[in-house]
Design a protein around this motif. Structure first.
Motif, PDB file in Angstrom:
ATOM      1  N   LEU A   1       5.381   8.474  -4.485  1.00 40.07           N
ATOM      2  CA  LEU A   1       4.702   7.387  -3.791  1.00 40.07           C
ATOM      3  C   LEU A   1       5.489   7.034  -2.537  1.00 40.07           C
ATOM      4  N   ARG A   2       4.785   6.968  -1.446  1.00 38.59           N
ATOM      5  CA  ARG A   2       5.429   6.599  -0.180  1.00 38.59           C
ATOM      6  C   ARG A   2       4.784   5.328   0.360  1.00 38.59           C
ATOM      7  N   LEU A   3       5.632   4.414   0.791  1.00 41.68           N
ATOM      8  CA  LEU A   3       5.166   3.100   1.214  1.00 41.68           C
ATOM      9  C   LEU A   3       4.592   3.167   2.625  1.00 41.68           C
TER      10      LEU A   3
ATOM     11  N   TRP B   1       0.843  -1.187   0.000  1.00 43.16           N
ATOM     12  CA  TRP B   1       0.000   0.000   0.000  1.00 43.16           C
ATOM     13  C   TRP B   1       0.882   1.241   0.000  1.00 43.16           C
ATOM     14  N   TYR B   2       0.618   2.137  -0.972  1.00 44.86           N
ATOM     15  CA  TYR B   2       1.312   3.409  -1.087  1.00 44.86           C
ATOM     16  C   TYR B   2       0.290   4.537  -0.990  1.00 44.86           C
ATOM     17  N   ARG B   3       0.763   5.692  -0.550  1.00 45.93           N
ATOM     18  CA  ARG B   3      -0.021   6.897  -0.765  1.00 45.93           C
ATOM     19  C   ARG B   3       0.763   7.835  -1.669  1.00 45.93           C
TER      20      ARG B   3
ATOM     21  N   ASP C   1       7.437   3.263   5.186  1.00 43.82           N
ATOM     22  CA  ASP C   1       8.053   4.514   5.628  1.00 43.82           C
ATOM     23  C   ASP C   1       7.116   5.427   6.413  1.00 43.82           C
ATOM     24  N   ILE C   2       5.808   5.281   6.187  1.00 43.40           N
ATOM     25  CA  ILE C   2       4.849   6.184   6.854  1.00 43.40           C
ATOM     26  C   ILE C   2       3.661   5.396   7.415  1.00 43.40           C
TER      27      ILE C   2
END
Lengths: 110, 114
Positions: A43-45, A34-36, A59-60
């Motif tokens: 894209l951040r994981l 899942w990324y945002r 990462d978040i």
């Protein structure tokens, strides 16, 4: 063709609601992500899973949790939605090194 | 840890002109390299990838990218762009084993002008 399906394209939720984003893949892939996606940030994981009931923080991860009870389904949960979680959410699964993405869910928290 | 840098957030270019989208990466271990494209209101689609072998890789719609290990770069090029190439382009790296976790750059928005 590999298909990664996200249950909703657009969602509007109220602050404090519990939100579920669902993702299903049809190719028996072990790894799901899942990324945002936010403008200027790429894209951040958030979380990923490498097997049923297995998960690891990305990462978040703050403010999110995930569930993977079946191999084909990976759910992202916002325990108490907040306005700073308004974003595009992308699910992916991988076959070897290649990632396949869903169409994305644009979540707005009001 | 790995990181990916796309220095250009937006690149405007006229139709039929050449374009280069820059990507640099940092990694202490071997990685695979990718370019993904995202059209408006859609998910990401793989454009091309470098896993091993020839350092020049090509896509079916005329894009190419060259892996340069000494400069840790994987720039994307097209000799003549079309209006339909307007999209956001993401460079990414992944580990070469295990979960193949991806690290993405911040994206480059390519706008092709008539």
């Amino acid at each position: 063709d590999v298909k990664v399906t996200q249950s909703s394209r657009y969602l509007v939720k109220r602050t404090g609601e519990k939100v579920f984003l669902e993702c299903v893949q049809d190719m028996d892939h072990e790894n799901m992500f899942w990324y945002r996606q936010d403008p200027g940030l790429g894209l951040r994981l958030i979380y990923f899973s490498y097997d049923v009931k297995m998960k690891e923080k990305g990462d978040i991860p703050e403010g999110y949790s995930v569930s993977r009870e079946k191999k084909e389904r990976f759910s992202l949960i916002l325990e108490s939605a907040s306005t700073n979680q308004t974003s595009m959410y992308l699910c992916a699964s991988t076959s070897g090194a290649q990632a396949f993405f869903g169409q994305g869910t644009r979540l707005t928290v009001v | 840890a790995q990181s990916v840098t796309q220095l250009d957030s937006q690149v405007p270019v006229f139709e039929e002109a050449p374009v280069e989208l820059r990507c640099n990466y940092s990694s202490s271990v071997s990685v695979y390299l990718f370019w993904y494209v995202q059209y408006p209101n859609q998910g990401l689609q793989l454009l091309l990838k470098y896993l091993s072998g020839s350092t020049l890789v090509e896509s079916i719609n005329g894009f190419e990218a060259e892996f340069n290990k000494s400069q840790t770069s994987f720039h994307l090029r097209k000799p003549s762009v079309h209006i339909s190439d307007t999209a956001e382009y993401f460079c990414a790296v992944s580990l070469t084993s295990g979960t193949y976790k991806y690290i993405f750059g911040t994206g480059t928005r390519l706008k092709v002008l008539a």
